[in-house]
Design a protein around this motif. Structure first.
Motif, PDB file in Angstrom:
ATOM      1  N   THR A  52       0.792  -1.237   0.000  1.00  0.00           N
ATOM      2  CA  THR A  52       0.000   0.000   0.000  1.00  0.00           C
ATOM      3  C   THR A  52       0.821   1.282   0.000  1.00  0.00           C
ATOM      4  OG1 THR A  52      -0.161  -0.099   2.401  1.00  0.00           O
ATOM      5  CG2 THR A  52      -1.966  -1.089   1.148  1.00  0.00           C
ATOM      6  N   GLY A  53       2.132   1.183   0.166  1.00  0.00           N
ATOM      7  CA  GLY A  53       2.915   2.406   0.193  1.00  0.00           C
ATOM      8  C   GLY A  53       4.407   2.162   0.355  1.00  0.00           C
ATOM      9  N   ALA A  54       5.127   3.251   0.561  1.00  0.00           N
ATOM     10  CA  ALA A  54       6.576   3.197   0.679  1.00  0.00           C
ATOM     11  C   ALA A  54       7.048   4.203   1.720  1.00  0.00           C
ATOM     12  CB  ALA A  54       7.227   3.498  -0.672  1.00  0.00           C
ATOM     13  N   GLY A  93      16.582  19.433   1.780  1.00  0.00           N
ATOM     14  CA  GLY A  93      15.947  20.522   1.042  1.00  0.00           C
ATOM     15  C   GLY A  93      14.515  20.247   0.615  1.00  0.00           C
ATOM     16  N   TRP A  94      13.997  19.045   0.892  1.00  0.00           N
ATOM     17  CA  TRP A  94      12.614  18.727   0.528  1.00  0.00           C
ATOM     18  C   TRP A  94      11.667  19.481   1.439  1.00  0.00           C
ATOM     19  CZ3 TRP A  94       8.467  16.096   2.909  1.00  0.00           C
ATOM     20  CH2 TRP A  94       7.427  15.718   2.053  1.00  0.00           C
ATOM     21  N   ARG A  95      10.655  20.151   0.856  1.00  0.00           N
ATOM     22  CA  ARG A  95       9.728  20.961   1.634  1.00  0.00           C
ATOM     23  C   ARG A  95       8.264  20.559   1.390  1.00  0.00           C
ATOM     24  NH1 ARG A  95      13.743  23.535   3.132  1.00  0.00           N
ATOM     25  NH2 ARG A  95      14.851  25.340   2.448  1.00  0.00           N
ATOM     26  N   GLY A  96       8.046  19.288   1.124  1.00  0.00           N
ATOM     27  CA  GLY A  96       6.689  18.816   0.883  1.00  0.00           C
ATOM     28  C   GLY A  96       5.894  18.740   2.171  1.00  0.00           C
ATOM     29  N   GLU A  97       4.629  18.364   2.048  1.00  0.00           N
ATOM     30  CA  GLU A  97       3.759  18.280   3.222  1.00  0.00           C
ATOM     31  C   GLU A  97       2.700  17.204   3.013  1.00  0.00           C
ATOM     32  OE1 GLU A  97       0.690  21.865   2.294  1.00  0.00           O
ATOM     33  OE2 GLU A  97       2.667  22.411   3.066  1.00  0.00           O
ATOM     34  N   PRO A  98       2.097  16.725   4.098  1.00  0.00           N
ATOM     35  CA  PRO A  98       1.051  15.709   3.975  1.00  0.00           C
ATOM     36  C   PRO A  98      -0.072  16.168   3.042  1.00  0.00           C
ATOM     37  CG  PRO A  98       1.721  15.910   6.256  1.00  0.00           C
ATOM     38  CD  PRO A  98       2.391  17.036   5.505  1.00  0.00           C
ATOM     39  N   ALA A 125       1.962   8.606  -5.528  1.00  0.00           N
ATOM     40  CA  ALA A 125       1.761   8.375  -4.098  1.00  0.00           C
ATOM     41  C   ALA A 125       1.510   9.693  -3.376  1.00  0.00           C
ATOM     42  CB  ALA A 125       2.976   7.676  -3.501  1.00  0.00           C
ATOM     43  N   ARG A 126       0.728   9.581  -2.311  1.00  0.00           N
ATOM     44  CA  ARG A 126       0.359  10.742  -1.495  1.00  0.00           C
ATOM     45  C   ARG A 126       1.160  10.712  -0.197  1.00  0.00           C
ATOM     46  NH1 ARG A 126      -3.403  11.562   2.468  1.00  0.00           N
ATOM     47  NH2 ARG A 126      -4.119   9.430   2.316  1.00  0.00           N
ATOM     48  N   VAL A 127       1.652  11.873   0.217  1.00  0.00           N
ATOM     49  CA  VAL A 127       2.387  11.986   1.479  1.00  0.00           C
ATOM     50  C   VAL A 127       1.395  11.829   2.628  1.00  0.00           C
ATOM     51  CG1 VAL A 127       3.791  13.496   2.940  1.00  0.00           C
ATOM     52  CG2 VAL A 127       4.072  13.561   0.446  1.00  0.00           C
ATOM     53  N   MET A 139       4.644   7.407   2.390  1.00  0.00           N
ATOM     54  CA  MET A 139       3.830   7.628   1.195  1.00  0.00           C
ATOM     55  C   MET A 139       2.824   6.493   1.042  1.00  0.00           C
ATOM     56  SD  MET A 139       5.479  10.316  -0.146  1.00  0.00           S
ATOM     57  CE  MET A 139       5.065  10.454  -1.863  1.00  0.00           C
ATOM     58  N   GLU A 140       1.618   6.840   0.562  1.00  0.00           N
ATOM     59  CA  GLU A 140       0.570   5.862   0.285  1.00  0.00           C
ATOM     60  C   GLU A 140       0.266   5.922  -1.207  1.00  0.00           C
ATOM     61  OE1 GLU A 140      -3.500   5.085   2.483  1.00  0.00           O
ATOM     62  OE2 GLU A 140      -3.565   6.954   1.330  1.00  0.00           O
ATOM     63  N   TYR A 141       0.291   4.762  -1.876  1.00  0.00           N
ATOM     64  CA  TYR A 141       0.014   4.746  -3.311  1.00  0.00           C
ATOM     65  C   TYR A 141      -1.380   5.285  -3.583  1.00  0.00           C
ATOM     66  CZ  TYR A 141       3.689   1.183  -3.072  1.00  0.00           C
ATOM     67  OH  TYR A 141       4.833   0.487  -2.803  1.00  0.00           O
TER      68      TYR A 141
END
Length: 134
Positions: A58-60, A67-72, A92-94, A104-106
């Protein structure tokens, strides 16, 4: 190109039975296989090379790139390379962000990548493991 959308579902009867057996704080998730490989995560014009920590049906879990600045809630494309002959890309979604890792969820698995992913996972694809938030 045909794709399969991975839908989230509520806990089924198996998960409920296991939760009743183990107690209220124990939950079950798809088993995770430890694999070290390169991953390129990209979104729009942004791309970050990183490493895979583990993978499940279901995910990874990824090492958080510097430097990654992503968010859920954000959706990213994950390009994972396993050896010389296996390249799996998924959307995939954070779902979790830590100081060192990203969960991450696919959300989308291309149809032609499903069988190679399940073959890679082997018995991990159909196995649940216990875990707690504590």
């Amino acid at each position: 190109m045909p794709t399969v959308i991975v839908n989230r579902r509520q806990a089924g009867w198996v998960e409920q039975l296991m939760a009743d057996k183990e107690g209220p704080n124990v939950r079950y998730r798809h088993a995770r296989m430890k694999v070290q490989t390169a991953v390129l995560m990209s979104r729009g014009g942004e791309a970050h090379p990183t490493d895979l920590v583990d993978i499940s049906a279901t995910g990874a879990l990824l090492r958080r790139p510097s430097g990654w600045r992503g968010e859920p809630g954000q959706t990213w494309i994950l390009d994972m390379v396993f050896g010389h002959d296996l390249h799996i890309n998924v959307e995939a979604r954070v779902v979790r962000v830590g100081s060192r890792q990203i969960g991450m969820e696919y959300s989308l698995i291309p149809e032609e990548k499903q069988a190679p992913l399940w073959e890679l996972l082997g018995g991990y694809a159909d196995t649940l493991e216990a875990w707690t938030d504590e």
